[in-house]
Design a protein around this motif. Structure first.
Motif, PDB file in Angstrom:
ATOM      1  N   SER A 133     103.319 -20.366  41.730  1.00 24.27           N
ATOM      2  CA  SER A 133     103.322 -20.927  43.083  1.00 24.27           C
ATOM      3  C   SER A 133     101.888 -21.228  43.501  1.00 24.27           C
ATOM      4  O   SER A 133     101.352 -20.599  44.423  1.00 24.27           O
ATOM      5  CB  SER A 133     103.977 -19.955  44.070  1.00 24.27           C
ATOM      6  OG  SER A 133     105.305 -19.688  43.717  1.00 24.27           O
ATOM      7  N   PRO A 134     101.224 -22.171  42.818  1.00 24.18           N
ATOM      8  CA  PRO A 134      99.805 -22.420  43.084  1.00 24.18           C
ATOM      9  C   PRO A 134      99.559 -23.007  44.468  1.00 24.18           C
ATOM     10  O   PRO A 134     100.364 -23.787  44.987  1.00 24.18           O
ATOM     11  CB  PRO A 134      99.415 -23.421  41.988  1.00 24.18           C
ATOM     12  CG  PRO A 134     100.697 -24.123  41.650  1.00 24.18           C
ATOM     13  CD  PRO A 134     101.776 -23.091  41.802  1.00 24.18           C
ATOM     14  N   VAL A 135      98.459 -22.607  45.065  1.00 23.97           N
ATOM     15  CA  VAL A 135      97.994 -23.161  46.334  1.00 23.97           C
ATOM     16  C   VAL A 135      96.505 -23.401  46.210  1.00 23.97           C
ATOM     17  O   VAL A 135      95.848 -22.864  45.321  1.00 23.97           O
ATOM     18  CB  VAL A 135      98.285 -22.209  47.524  1.00 23.97           C
ATOM     19  CG1 VAL A 135      99.770 -22.018  47.724  1.00 23.97           C
ATOM     20  CG2 VAL A 135      97.597 -20.868  47.318  1.00 23.97           C
ATOM     21  N   SER A 136      95.962 -24.207  47.096  1.00 21.12           N
ATOM     22  CA  SER A 136      94.526 -24.461  47.072  1.00 21.12           C
ATOM     23  C   SER A 136      93.774 -23.225  47.546  1.00 21.12           C
ATOM     24  O   SER A 136      94.341 -22.329  48.196  1.00 21.12           O
ATOM     25  CB  SER A 136      94.185 -25.649  47.977  1.00 21.12           C
ATOM     26  OG  SER A 136      94.449 -25.319  49.339  1.00 21.12           O
ATOM     27  N   ALA A 137      92.482 -23.167  47.216  1.00 24.55           N
ATOM     28  CA  ALA A 137      91.657 -22.029  47.641  1.00 24.55           C
ATOM     29  C   ALA A 137      91.628 -21.941  49.164  1.00 24.55           C
ATOM     30  O   ALA A 137      91.716 -20.843  49.733  1.00 24.55           O
ATOM     31  CB  ALA A 137      90.246 -22.169  47.078  1.00 24.55           C
ATOM     32  N   ARG A 138      91.503 -23.077  49.834  1.00 23.14           N
ATOM     33  CA  ARG A 138      91.468 -23.086  51.301  1.00 23.14           C
ATOM     34  C   ARG A 138      92.758 -22.514  51.876  1.00 23.14           C
ATOM     35  O   ARG A 138      92.726 -21.685  52.797  1.00 23.14           O
ATOM     36  CB  ARG A 138      91.252 -24.510  51.802  1.00 23.14           C
ATOM     37  CG  ARG A 138      91.302 -24.665  53.319  1.00 23.14           C
ATOM     38  CD  ARG A 138      91.049 -26.113  53.729  1.00 23.14           C
ATOM     39  NE  ARG A 138      91.204 -26.291  55.171  1.00 23.14           N
ATOM     40  CZ  ARG A 138      92.366 -26.543  55.762  1.00 23.14           C
ATOM     41  NH1 ARG A 138      93.481 -26.622  55.028  1.00 23.14           N
ATOM     42  NH2 ARG A 138      92.422 -26.704  57.079  1.00 23.14           N
ATOM     43  N   THR A 139      93.899 -22.957  51.327  1.00 19.82           N
ATOM     44  CA  THR A 139      95.184 -22.454  51.822  1.00 19.82           C
ATOM     45  C   THR A 139      95.316 -20.963  51.578  1.00 19.82           C
ATOM     46  O   THR A 139      95.774 -20.211  52.450  1.00 19.82           O
ATOM     47  CB  THR A 139      96.345 -23.196  51.139  1.00 19.82           C
ATOM     48  OG1 THR A 139      96.263 -24.593  51.457  1.00 19.82           O
ATOM     49  CG2 THR A 139      97.685 -22.653  51.597  1.00 19.82           C
ATOM     50  N   ALA A 140      94.902 -20.508  50.389  1.00 20.60           N
ATOM     51  CA  ALA A 140      95.011 -19.088  50.060  1.00 20.60           C
ATOM     52  C   ALA A 140      94.179 -18.235  51.011  1.00 20.60           C
ATOM     53  O   ALA A 140      94.623 -17.169  51.464  1.00 20.60           O
ATOM     54  CB  ALA A 140      94.572 -18.848  48.616  1.00 20.60           C
ATOM     55  N   ILE A 141      92.982 -18.700  51.335  1.00 16.97           N
ATOM     56  CA  ILE A 141      92.105 -17.927  52.234  1.00 16.97           C
ATOM     57  C   ILE A 141      92.698 -17.873  53.638  1.00 16.97           C
ATOM     58  O   ILE A 141      92.719 -16.815  54.281  1.00 16.97           O
ATOM     59  CB  ILE A 141      90.704 -18.561  52.251  1.00 16.97           C
ATOM     60  CG1 ILE A 141      90.044 -18.419  50.871  1.00 16.97           C
ATOM     61  CG2 ILE A 141      89.828 -17.898  53.319  1.00 16.97           C
ATOM     62  CD1 ILE A 141      88.807 -19.263  50.693  1.00 16.97           C
ATOM     63  N   LEU A 142      93.186 -19.013  54.114  1.00 22.37           N
ATOM     64  CA  LEU A 142      93.785 -19.034  55.451  1.00 22.37           C
ATOM     65  C   LEU A 142      95.055 -18.186  55.512  1.00 22.37           C
ATOM     66  O   LEU A 142      95.284 -17.461  56.485  1.00 22.37           O
ATOM     67  CB  LEU A 142      94.097 -20.472  55.853  1.00 22.37           C
ATOM     68  CG  LEU A 142      92.892 -21.369  56.144  1.00 22.37           C
ATOM     69  CD1 LEU A 142      93.333 -22.800  56.425  1.00 22.37           C
ATOM     70  CD2 LEU A 142      92.083 -20.831  57.324  1.00 22.37           C
ATOM     71  N   VAL A 143      95.868 -18.265  54.461  1.00 24.06           N
ATOM     72  CA  VAL A 143      97.098 -17.472  54.445  1.00 24.06           C
ATOM     73  C   VAL A 143      96.772 -15.988  54.360  1.00 24.06           C
ATOM     74  O   VAL A 143      97.446 -15.161  54.986  1.00 24.06           O
ATOM     75  CB  VAL A 143      98.000 -17.906  53.275  1.00 24.06           C
ATOM     76  CG1 VAL A 143      99.175 -16.955  53.113  1.00 24.06           C
ATOM     77  CG2 VAL A 143      98.516 -19.310  53.507  1.00 24.06           C
ATOM     78  N   TYR A 144      95.730 -15.646  53.598  1.00 22.10           N
ATOM     79  CA  TYR A 144      95.362 -14.229  53.540  1.00 22.10           C
ATOM     80  C   TYR A 144      94.860 -13.760  54.903  1.00 22.10           C
ATOM     81  O   TYR A 144      95.102 -12.611  55.293  1.00 22.10           O
ATOM     82  CB  TYR A 144      94.302 -13.965  52.469  1.00 22.10           C
ATOM     83  CG  TYR A 144      94.145 -12.486  52.217  1.00 22.10           C
ATOM     84  CD1 TYR A 144      95.051 -11.810  51.417  1.00 22.10           C
ATOM     85  CD2 TYR A 144      93.125 -11.753  52.829  1.00 22.10           C
ATOM     86  CE1 TYR A 144      94.953 -10.444  51.218  1.00 22.10           C
ATOM     87  CE2 TYR A 144      93.025 -10.389  52.637  1.00 22.10           C
ATOM     88  CZ  TYR A 144      93.939  -9.745  51.823  1.00 22.10           C
ATOM     89  OH  TYR A 144      93.852  -8.396  51.645  1.00 22.10           O
ATOM     90  N   ALA A 145      94.166 -14.637  55.625  1.00 23.23           N
ATOM     91  CA  ALA A 145      93.756 -14.283  56.988  1.00 23.23           C
ATOM     92  C   ALA A 145      94.980 -14.008  57.852  1.00 23.23           C
ATOM     93  O   ALA A 145      94.985 -13.077  58.665  1.00 23.23           O
ATOM     94  CB  ALA A 145      92.912 -15.409  57.597  1.00 23.23           C
ATOM     95  N   ALA A 146      96.044 -14.817  57.671  1.00 21.55           N
ATOM     96  CA  ALA A 146      97.278 -14.572  58.410  1.00 21.55           C
ATOM     97  C   ALA A 146      97.911 -13.251  57.998  1.00 21.55           C
ATOM     98  O   ALA A 146      98.475 -12.523  58.832  1.00 21.55           O
ATOM     99  CB  ALA A 146      98.265 -15.725  58.173  1.00 21.55           C
ATOM    100  N   ALA A 147      97.812 -12.909  56.697  1.00 20.11           N
ATOM    101  CA  ALA A 147      98.326 -11.624  56.226  1.00 20.11           C
ATOM    102  C   ALA A 147      97.531 -10.472  56.825  1.00 20.11           C
ATOM    103  O   ALA A 147      98.099  -9.433  57.190  1.00 20.11           O
ATOM    104  CB  ALA A 147      98.277 -11.567  54.698  1.00 20.11           C
ATOM    105  N   VAL A 148      96.222 -10.636  56.937  1.00 19.64           N
ATOM    106  CA  VAL A 148      95.379  -9.620  57.575  1.00 19.64           C
ATOM    107  C   VAL A 148      95.804  -9.438  59.031  1.00 19.64           C
ATOM    108  O   VAL A 148      95.871  -8.315  59.544  1.00 19.64           O
ATOM    109  CB  VAL A 148      93.885 -10.019  57.486  1.00 19.64           C
ATOM    110  CG1 VAL A 148      93.025  -9.111  58.365  1.00 19.64           C
ATOM    111  CG2 VAL A 148      93.404  -9.942  56.043  1.00 19.64           C
ATOM    112  N   PHE A 149      96.095 -10.553  59.688  1.00 16.76           N
ATOM    113  CA  PHE A 149      96.576 -10.474  61.074  1.00 16.76           C
ATOM    114  C   PHE A 149      97.853  -9.645  61.165  1.00 16.76           C
ATOM    115  O   PHE A 149      97.976  -8.767  62.033  1.00 16.76           O
ATOM    116  CB  PHE A 149      96.824 -11.889  61.611  1.00 16.76           C
ATOM    117  CG  PHE A 149      97.668 -11.938  62.851  1.00 16.76           C
ATOM    118  CD1 PHE A 149      97.125 -11.608  64.084  1.00 16.76           C
ATOM    119  CD2 PHE A 149      99.013 -12.296  62.785  1.00 16.76           C
ATOM    120  CE1 PHE A 149      97.910 -11.643  65.239  1.00 16.76           C
ATOM    121  CE2 PHE A 149      99.796 -12.339  63.921  1.00 16.76           C
ATOM    122  CZ  PHE A 149      99.242 -12.008  65.156  1.00 16.76           C
TER     123      PHE A 149
END
Length: 346
Positions: free
Chosen positions: A70-86
């Motif tokens: 389920s590949p995603v771009s680096a930008r998407t992964a970082i933003l999604v991880y920020a959402a996970a941190v939230f």
């Protein structure tokens, strides 16, 4: 809706009470005085280093998602991880409470099944424990070398290091060794719970036991794929280690911004950061309040800084690594939720 928000509101209220008690015990005037003397350029560096931490752990998530197909771009992964941190930061018990929501956010961003998102965030969180063992052992070794007597707080740190160095690897080995038995046990426990909950949803029929078992099996298969890919493990562990190093640097810079003349060993923060993260298991949002108290207490015990400097540094550090990512991640989570509403509303 209001009842859904009540646990979060109560959790933040509890965290603020704990922080207020910490600040009151140390001394409000002393902390305010220390904060007003902080170096703004160094605090700017703290924010930059915090961004390095978030980026590194986001890239670890991207690495795991690639291995899961389920590949995603680096930008998407970082933003999604920020959402996970939230989600971790606003739910009680930290990662344990936030992972189900994080999995949903990841599956939405990666356009994957929920089980894949859950396996991805569970794998990343599990991998994050590995570097803490090395960092905490290195930090403890250097700290103990310069300590004449084991104080109570240092003994607590020693116990926490022992847990990280022994209990976690043993638990991981046993979980992997008996993973099929564990999967069967999860199916037996979860199936009746899921079917009971679904029966309470109006207009929805409960999934069959076979369907529930299949989804749980997909989750365990995804975990197997990550665990069996050495390249993925090494790259994800490298990003995880870089993130932990950035977190330690953030705390050290926070101390330096307040007291540049005081020699604070970097080994001390290498020990304090992993031990302090254990407090995230408390029933407070992201461990807020408990983590600050543990880190400040250990800093006073292991370094020559005063309680006011230690507490002020922790507040700066947590501002950059807790509150700022929570605000950014909240915006990302809201955007993902809006996209989901648009899709389901069509």
């Amino acid at each position: 809706m209001e009842s859904d928000r009540l646990p979060t509101v109560l959790g933040f209220a509890g965290a603020l009470v704990v922080l207020a008690i910490l600040v009151w015990v140390v001394g409000v005037d002393d902390i305010v005085r220390a904060l007003t003397q902080a170096s703004l350029p160094v605090i700017g560096l703290v924010i930059v280093v915090a961004a390095v931490w978030l980026t590194s752990w986001g890239l670890a998530l991207q690495t795991v998602l690639d291995a899961l197909g389920s590949p995603v771009s680096a930008r998407t992964a970082i933003l999604v991880y920020a959402a996970a941190v939230f989600s971790n930061n606003v739910t009680p018990f930290g990662q344990a409470g936030g992972e189900p929501v994080s999995a949903l956010l990841i599956s939405e961003a990666a356009d994957s099944e929920y089980e894949t998102g859950l396996a991805a965030i569970a794998s990343v969180d599990a991998l994050h424990f590995v570097p803490t063992i090395g960092f905490s052992l290195v930090g403890f070794t250097f700290v103990i070398a310069g300590t004449v007597r084991l104080g109570r707080n240092l003994l607590f740190a020693a116990g926490a290091v022992a847990v990280l160095a022994v209990a976690l690897p043993v638990g991981s080995y046993l979980g992997w060794r008996y993973r099929y038995e564990l999967e069967a046990a999860v199916v037996r426990v979860i199936t009746p719970v899921v079917r009971t909950v679904w029966r309470l949803v109006p207009g929805r029929s409960a999934p069959t036991p076979a369907a529930i078992a299949e989804r749980i099996e997909r989750f365990f298969l995804a975990i197997d794929r990550v665990a069996g890919d050495r390249s993925t493990l090494f790259r994800a562990l490298g990003f995880s280690a870089l993130g932990w190093l950035a977190l330690s640097t953030s705390l050290w810079l926070s101390l330096y911004s307040l007291a540049p003349a005081i020699d604070v060993p970097f080994a001390a923060v290498l020990l304090v950061i992993p031990v302090g993260s254990i407090a995230s298991v408390t029933p407070l949002p992201g461990g807020s309040g408990a983590i600050e108290t543990v880190i400040a207490t250990l800093l006073v015990s292991l370094t020559p800084v005063s309680p006011a400097i230690a507490t002020s540094a922790v507040l700066i550090h947590r501002g950059a690594t807790y509150w700022l990512p929570t605000l950014v991640g909240g915006g990302v989570a809201s955007a993902l939720g809006a996209d989901r509403s648009d899709v389901t509303g069509r």
